[in-house]
Write an enzyme that holds these catalytic residues in place. Sequence first.
Site, PDB file in Angstrom:
ATOM      1  N   LEU A 142       0.629  -1.373  -0.146  1.00 31.08           N
ATOM      2  CA  LEU A 142      -0.085   0.078   0.109  1.00 31.08           C
ATOM      3  C   LEU A 142       0.893   1.311   0.016  1.00 31.08           C
ATOM      4  O   LEU A 142       0.546   2.284   0.555  1.00 31.08           O
ATOM      5  CB  LEU A 142      -0.796  -0.037   1.294  1.00 31.08           C
ATOM      6  CG  LEU A 142      -1.857  -1.182   1.275  1.00 31.08           C
ATOM      7  CD1 LEU A 142      -2.559  -1.160   2.478  1.00 31.08           C
ATOM      8  CD2 LEU A 142      -2.966  -0.763   0.140  1.00 31.08           C
ATOM      9  N   CYS A 143       1.952   1.250  -0.545  1.00 34.79           N
ATOM     10  CA  CYS A 143       2.738   2.434  -0.733  1.00 34.79           C
ATOM     11  C   CYS A 143       3.362   2.777  -2.163  1.00 34.79           C
ATOM     12  O   CYS A 143       4.440   3.206  -2.205  1.00 34.79           O
ATOM     13  CB  CYS A 143       4.006   2.196   0.217  1.00 34.79           C
ATOM     14  SG  CYS A 143       4.898   0.845  -0.004  1.00 34.79           S
ATOM     15  N   GLY A 144       2.326   2.549  -3.107  1.00 32.01           N
ATOM     16  CA  GLY A 144       2.524   3.231  -4.320  1.00 32.01           C
ATOM     17  C   GLY A 144       3.566   2.343  -4.984  1.00 32.01           C
ATOM     18  O   GLY A 144       3.847   1.067  -4.985  1.00 32.01           O
ATOM     19  N   PHE A 146       6.861   2.533  -3.997  1.00 37.64           N
ATOM     20  CA  PHE A 146       8.104   2.450  -3.344  1.00 37.64           C
ATOM     21  C   PHE A 146       8.824   1.138  -3.573  1.00 37.64           C
ATOM     22  O   PHE A 146      10.168   1.308  -3.856  1.00 37.64           O
ATOM     23  CB  PHE A 146       7.659   2.610  -1.751  1.00 37.64           C
ATOM     24  CG  PHE A 146       8.586   2.415  -0.866  1.00 37.64           C
ATOM     25  CD1 PHE A 146       9.821   3.398  -0.576  1.00 37.64           C
ATOM     26  CD2 PHE A 146       8.536   1.266  -0.015  1.00 37.64           C
ATOM     27  CE1 PHE A 146      10.735   3.263   0.051  1.00 37.64           C
ATOM     28  CE2 PHE A 146       9.725   0.982   0.805  1.00 37.64           C
ATOM     29  CZ  PHE A 146      10.739   2.056   1.046  1.00 37.64           C
ATOM     30  N   HIS A 147       8.326   0.198  -3.281  1.00 38.42           N
ATOM     31  CA  HIS A 147       8.970  -1.271  -3.494  1.00 38.42           C
ATOM     32  C   HIS A 147       9.288  -1.153  -4.843  1.00 38.42           C
ATOM     33  O   HIS A 147      10.747  -1.776  -5.118  1.00 38.42           O
ATOM     34  CB  HIS A 147       7.920  -2.309  -3.345  1.00 38.42           C
ATOM     35  CG  HIS A 147       7.281  -2.337  -2.155  1.00 38.42           C
ATOM     36  ND1 HIS A 147       7.697  -2.436  -0.820  1.00 38.42           N
ATOM     37  CD2 HIS A 147       5.741  -2.227  -2.033  1.00 38.42           C
ATOM     38  CE1 HIS A 147       6.764  -2.144   0.066  1.00 38.42           C
ATOM     39  NE2 HIS A 147       5.561  -2.085  -0.511  1.00 38.42           N
TER      40      HIS A 147
END
Length: 189
Positions: A142-144, A146-147
């Site tokens: 759930l962090c756009g 980022f990964h």
Amino acid sequence: MSCSNFVIHIYSNPSIKYESSVSFKAQINPFQFRSNSATPFSIAYSTPHDARIHCGIRELRERINTVKNTQKITEAMKLVAAAKVRRAQEAVISGRPFAEALVEMLCNINEQLQSEDIDVPLTDIRIVRKVALVVITGDRGLCGGFHNAVIRKAESRIAELRDLGLDYVVISVGKKGNVFFFKEAQYNS
């Protein structure tokens, strides 16, 4: 309650207009309440001038309230995420003077140990043969992007290390990075 938003236009001859008796229009009303019948949706045969709403006012109000509640929840989640990012940025900014003082202190200690005649193995300048690459990702998605950005950066650094002829070890922290590098290790071996 379930509403469909689907319209089908079927004409036996494209040159004949819809008022003709040969052609017909199948329309699924977006406000039509789906019953528990065997058919997945109801088809209302009508002309374009006939606009029937087959669902009651209560179902419309419930649908509107559901959408409004979802919007409120989404807005609250955005506010919480923005507050967390702001707090993290403030923590980084407030920790910057400490990090700068720490680097300066370590440089001073290293300079003093180099100038004095003390044999400390940690201060020796050595040739780099192996690099440990620490990749920190999250556990959930759930962090756009980022990964993806972290993994892409790690892969580019790994490619640089390979070009330089250096060995490397990947230390992955976080579920997303662990899964990616585990699959890559299986693929490469």
